[in-house]
Design a protein around this motif. Structure first.
Motif, mmCIF file in Angstrom:
data_model
loop_
_atom_site.group_PDB
_atom_site.id
_atom_site.type_symbol
_atom_site.label_atom_id
_atom_site.label_comp_id
_atom_site.label_asym_id
_atom_site.label_seq_id
_atom_site.Cartn_x
_atom_site.Cartn_y
_atom_site.Cartn_z
ATOM 1 N N SER A 35 0.846 -1.203 0.000
ATOM 2 C CA SER A 35 0.000 0.000 0.000
ATOM 3 C C SER A 35 0.878 1.248 0.000
ATOM 4 C CB SER A 35 -0.922 0.015 1.222
ATOM 5 O OG SER A 35 -1.846 -1.032 1.132
ATOM 6 N N TRP A 36 1.929 1.199 0.797
ATOM 7 C CA TRP A 36 2.879 2.315 0.845
ATOM 8 C C TRP A 36 3.535 2.495 -0.526
ATOM 9 C CZ3 TRP A 36 8.193 2.343 0.135
ATOM 10 C CH2 TRP A 36 8.835 3.545 0.474
ATOM 11 N N ASP A 60 1.134 4.099 -3.037
ATOM 12 C CA ASP A 60 1.044 5.543 -2.791
ATOM 13 C C ASP A 60 2.275 6.266 -3.326
ATOM 14 O OD1 ASP A 60 -1.408 5.202 -1.564
ATOM 15 O OD2 ASP A 60 -0.581 5.261 0.479
ATOM 16 N N LEU A 61 3.431 5.695 -3.104
ATOM 17 C CA LEU A 61 4.670 6.299 -3.594
ATOM 18 C C LEU A 61 4.680 6.379 -5.118
ATOM 19 C CD1 LEU A 61 7.512 7.421 -3.037
ATOM 20 C CD2 LEU A 61 8.329 5.045 -3.087
ATOM 21 N N ASP A 91 2.110 6.473 -7.081
ATOM 22 C CA ASP A 91 1.123 7.485 -7.483
ATOM 23 C C ASP A 91 1.688 8.898 -7.342
ATOM 24 O OD1 ASP A 91 -0.752 5.552 -8.113
ATOM 25 O OD2 ASP A 91 -1.828 5.728 -6.198
ATOM 26 N N LYS A 92 2.397 9.143 -6.243
ATOM 27 C CA LYS A 92 3.010 10.464 -6.047
ATOM 28 C C LYS A 92 4.082 10.729 -7.095
ATOM 29 C CE LYS A 92 1.982 10.716 -1.163
ATOM 30 N NZ LYS A 92 2.465 10.577 0.186
ATOM 31 N N GLU A 107 2.334 11.728 -10.228
ATOM 32 C CA GLU A 107 1.820 13.098 -10.137
ATOM 33 C C GLU A 107 2.926 14.118 -10.421
ATOM 34 O OE1 GLU A 107 0.044 13.612 -6.296
ATOM 35 O OE2 GLU A 107 -1.497 12.095 -6.677
ATOM 36 N N ARG A 144 3.001 -0.450 -10.621
ATOM 37 C CA ARG A 144 1.843 -0.201 -9.767
ATOM 38 C C ARG A 144 0.886 -1.389 -9.823
ATOM 39 N NH1 ARG A 144 -3.189 1.497 -8.867
ATOM 40 N NH2 ARG A 144 -3.518 3.059 -7.249
#
Length: 115
Positions: free
Chosen positions: A34-35, A38-39, A41-42, A45, A55
Motif C-alpha cells: 500500500s505504501w 502511494d509512492l 502514485d506520487k 503526479e 503499480r
C-alpha cells in the motif's frame, strides 16, 4: 512477538502461533505494498517515469498478501479449535480440522498452500 526467542524464555512456537505469526508477516507485506502504491502514485503526479506495470504488480501483491494473511489467521483459529476439542486424539475434531485445512488451501492465492 515476532520470533520465539523474543520472549526470552526459549519457548517454542506452537502451530497456531506459527499461523498467526505468518498471518502478521503477510499483513505487513500487504501494508508495505500500500505504501509502495502511494509512492508510485506520487511519483506519477510529479511526472517521474516508472514502468507502468510496477503499480499493477504492487496492487496484485497487496491483494494476494492480504488474502494470504486472512487465510493464515483463519487456519490458526481452526487449529486452536481442533486443540480445544481434544486435539488429534479426537478423531472428529481432527477430521473437521483437515476439512477446514483443505477449504483454506483452496482460498489461498495461486502458488501458496498449506499442503
Amino acid at each position: 512477538m515476532d520470533r520465539p526467542s523474543d520472549t526470552g524464555d526459549g519457548a517454542q512456537t506452537g502451530c497456531g502461533d506459527y499461523y498467526r505469526q505468518h498471518a502478521l508477516w503477510a499483513r505487513r507485506a500487504a501494508d508495505s505494498q500500500s505504501w509502495m502504491i502511494d509512492l508510485l502514485d506520487k511519483m506519477a503526479e510529479c511526472g517521474a517515469p516508472y514502468p507502468a506495470d510496477m503499480r499493477e504488480k504492487a496492487v496484485w501483491l497487496r491483494q494476494m498478501m492480504g488474502q494470504a494473511a486472512d487465510v493464515l489467521a483463519a487456519q490458526g483459529l481452526a487449529y486452536d479449535e481442533m486443540l480445544a476439542a481434544g486435539g488429534p486424539d479426537n478423531s472428529r475434531a481432527w477430521v473437521e480440522y483437515e476439512a477446514m485445512t483443505r477449504r483454506h488451501a483452496e482460498l489461498l492465492p495461486r502458488g501458496l498452500s498449506f499442503e
